[in-house]
Design an enzyme around this catalytic site. Structure first.
Site, PDB file in Angstrom:
ATOM      1  N   ASP A 197      56.209 -62.272 -12.946  1.00 57.76           N
ATOM      2  CA  ASP A 197      57.537 -61.842 -12.810  1.00 57.76           C
ATOM      3  C   ASP A 197      57.581 -60.335 -12.143  1.00 57.76           C
ATOM      4  O   ASP A 197      58.020 -60.055 -11.186  1.00 57.76           O
ATOM      5  CB  ASP A 197      58.527 -62.074 -13.918  1.00 57.76           C
ATOM      6  CG  ASP A 197      58.615 -63.549 -14.248  1.00 57.76           C
ATOM      7  OD1 ASP A 197      59.170 -64.262 -13.368  1.00 57.76           O
ATOM      8  OD2 ASP A 197      58.324 -64.028 -15.333  1.00 57.76           O
ATOM      9  N   ARG A 247      60.341 -50.746 -26.767  1.00 55.13           N
ATOM     10  CA  ARG A 247      61.415 -50.554 -25.804  1.00 55.13           C
ATOM     11  C   ARG A 247      61.640 -48.956 -25.555  1.00 55.13           C
ATOM     12  O   ARG A 247      61.867 -48.694 -24.189  1.00 55.13           O
ATOM     13  CB  ARG A 247      62.353 -51.512 -25.680  1.00 55.13           C
ATOM     14  CG  ARG A 247      61.731 -53.075 -25.842  1.00 55.13           C
ATOM     15  CD  ARG A 247      60.807 -53.500 -24.846  1.00 55.13           C
ATOM     16  NE  ARG A 247      60.379 -54.800 -24.855  1.00 55.13           N
ATOM     17  CZ  ARG A 247      59.234 -55.257 -24.699  1.00 55.13           C
ATOM     18  NH1 ARG A 247      58.224 -54.368 -24.206  1.00 55.13           N
ATOM     19  NH2 ARG A 247      58.926 -56.434 -24.947  1.00 55.13           N
ATOM     20  N   ASP A 285      65.575 -57.456 -24.709  1.00 54.34           N
ATOM     21  CA  ASP A 285      64.900 -56.522 -24.062  1.00 54.34           C
ATOM     22  C   ASP A 285      65.531 -55.666 -22.957  1.00 54.34           C
ATOM     23  O   ASP A 285      65.434 -54.368 -22.731  1.00 54.34           O
ATOM     24  CB  ASP A 285      63.535 -56.996 -23.551  1.00 54.34           C
ATOM     25  CG  ASP A 285      62.617 -57.129 -24.907  1.00 54.34           C
ATOM     26  OD1 ASP A 285      62.736 -56.354 -25.953  1.00 54.34           O
ATOM     27  OD2 ASP A 285      61.555 -57.652 -24.734  1.00 54.34           O
ATOM     28  N   SER A 344      56.265 -67.924 -24.228  1.00 53.24           N
ATOM     29  CA  SER A 344      56.594 -66.697 -23.937  1.00 53.24           C
ATOM     30  C   SER A 344      56.037 -65.653 -25.000  1.00 53.24           C
ATOM     31  O   SER A 344      56.373 -65.887 -26.154  1.00 53.24           O
ATOM     32  CB  SER A 344      57.917 -66.416 -23.924  1.00 53.24           C
ATOM     33  OG  SER A 344      58.372 -64.960 -23.646  1.00 53.24           O
TER      34      SER A 344
HETATM   35  N1  ARG Z   1      62.923 -61.666 -30.163  1.00 49.79           N
HETATM   36  C1  ARG Z   1      62.218 -60.474 -30.192  1.00 49.79           C
HETATM   37  C2  ARG Z   1      62.913 -59.180 -30.270  1.00 49.79           C
HETATM   38  O1  ARG Z   1      64.144 -59.261 -29.458  1.00 49.79           O
HETATM   39  C3  ARG Z   1      60.937 -60.533 -29.282  1.00 49.79           C
HETATM   40  C4  ARG Z   1      61.319 -60.800 -27.840  1.00 49.79           C
HETATM   41  C5  ARG Z   1      60.331 -61.016 -26.816  1.00 49.79           C
HETATM   42  N2  ARG Z   1      59.759 -62.035 -27.491  1.00 49.79           N
HETATM   43  C6  ARG Z   1      58.701 -63.002 -26.503  1.00 49.79           C
HETATM   44  N3  ARG Z   1      58.291 -63.872 -27.185  1.00 49.79           N
HETATM   45  N4  ARG Z   1      58.688 -62.664 -25.265  1.00 49.79           N
HETATM   46  O2  ARG Z   1      62.421 -58.267 -30.506  1.00 49.79           O
END
Ligand code: ARG
Length: 400
Positions: free
Chosen positions: A16, A97, A126, A177
């Site tokens: 991506d 982040r 995110d 993911s």
């Molecule tokens: N749900 C988690 C958060 O918002 C992780 C997000 C990313 N998760 C992932 N499996 N790509 O902090």
């Protein structure tokens, strides 16, 4: 006229974010894409990622090691705040982040870019964390999120990339993911989308299955100074090494798995699996040391602050005035949170079995039921008379 001239793109090396490079240039008229890959201890080899960005059309490919800052500036304050979103998730992804956002803004300012881009879709947390953090650090920088708009399926994205020499993933891509860094793993999608399905054992990378864990318990001692973990088994360890060693030790006993359905900020419930061995045990140990060193009222009041603090981190408000104010509160409470916590690890459980501190408020003379008892039992009577007075008056009223 394109949407921006020079863009700094948050880059992971995956399909991506690689496709974002030609997409930004060809569809959105961007002249120059500078990629930035942050090393937050995710364990990827970064040199191939650096090269891949250039091969995908980036004019410059930055790789920045943020591991130490990640632990010191993000994880440690969260430990001091016992930050657990919805009482369970220690925010391993969310904490990364704001730091990545800071790196992106610094790079954009240094290279004179007019926009920052990221590969987040429109469904997750995110994107919110990046956009809000970037806006807080420099409100004049534009934010571009191609994947929020391009409407390409996975196959279409891969096909688009191939046109520009971006190879399709070699391994059959995982149905999950994943997001990984030094603090933990977040795993979602695939079969996990059914909240009734037990997670298959092979998704776990940082924690052992109970069947494979040692048959003997292991004791560890974590030393804190002002709420910051500084020693492991009486040895001083650097912040990054401490997390690395603890991940290893704790994960080996199958501790640190979380399976939860959480409430995303954008209104969707999602089922996520986390592995956060070190972070989970550090929060548990830290909270225990607080029970020894903080007064009752501060402990109880802090619970509410911790809840808000966790939501703030989850919801992308790291650089907000409320966060700064709560940081000041938390920091102030940590002045005497110094001491050692002994944790027993065994078959998926971490249990605090001992704690000590030079600042301990625990008084043996007051607590004991033995002959050393120093507590004035008679004094309790007057206290209870006053304490129970409003309830007695209320009860009397109800009887008449
Ligand atoms: N749900 C988690 C958060 O918002 C992780 C997000 C990313 N998760 C992932 N499996 N790509 O902090």
């Amino acid at each position: 006229m394109g949407r921006a001239t020079k863009v700094v793109l948050a880059y992971s090396g995956g399909v991506d974010t690689s496709v974002c490079i030609p997409y930004l240039k060809n569809e959105w008229g961007v002249e120059e894409v500078i990629t930035l890959a942050a090393d937050l201890g995710q364990g990827d080899e970064l040199e191939p990622i650096r090269k891949k960005a250039l091969a995908s059309g980036a004019s410059e490919s930055l790789v920045i090691d943020g591991t130490e800052s990640f632990v010191k500036d993000c994880a440690f304050p969260a430990i001091q705040a016992n930050a657990l979103y919805e009482n369970r998730y220690p925010l391993s992804t969310a904490l990364a982040r704001p730091l990545i956002a800071k790196m992106l803004v610094d790079a954009a300012e240094k290279y004179g870019a007019d926009a920052i881009a990221h590969g987040c879709t429109g469904k997750g947390n995110d994107q919110v964390r990046f956009d809000v953090s970037i806006g807080a650090l420099n409100p004049n920088i534009k934010i571009l999120a191609p994947a929020r708009e391009w409407k390409m399926s996975r196959e279409e994205t891969i096909a688009y990339g191939e046109k520009f020499g971006i190879p399709s993933p070699v391994k059959k891509s995982s149905p999950y993911s994943l997001d990984r860094n030094l603090l933990g793993m977040a795993i979602e999608a695939g079969i996990l989308e059914d909240p009734w399905e037990e997670p298959p054992e092979d998704i776990y990378l940082m924690t052992k299955a109970i069947a494979d864990t040692p048959n003997e318990p292991e004791y560890i001692e974590i030393g804190f100074e002002k709420g910051i973990p500084v020693t492991l088994n009486s040895k001083a360890v650097s912040p990054v090494a401490l997390i690395q060693q603890l991940n290893q030790i704790v994960g080996n006993h199958g501790v640190g798995r979380i399976d939860m359905v959480e409430n995303r900020l954008i209104g969707i419930k999602s089922r996520e699996i986390y592995e956060t061995p070190a972070l989970s045990v550090l929060i548990q140990a830290h909270r225990d040391l607080e029970s020894l060193t903080l007064t009752a009222d501060v402990t109880h009041y802090k619970r509410g602050i911790e809840e808000t603090y966790s939501q703030i981190i989850y919801n992308g408000q790291w650089y907000s005035p409320l966060k700064a104010a709560l940081d000041a509160f938390v920091l102030n409470t940590q002045e005497r949170v110094t001491g050692v916590v002994r944790v027993k690890l065994f078959k998926g459980n971490a249990t605090v079995v001992g704690r000590k501190s030079e600042n301990s408020l625990y008084s043996f003379d007051l607590a004991t039921y033995g002959s050393d008892d120093n507590f004035d039992h008679k004094a309790a009577e007057g206290f209870i008379y006053v304490w129970g007075l409003p309830t007695r008056v209320w009860s009397q009223k109800g009887r008449s």
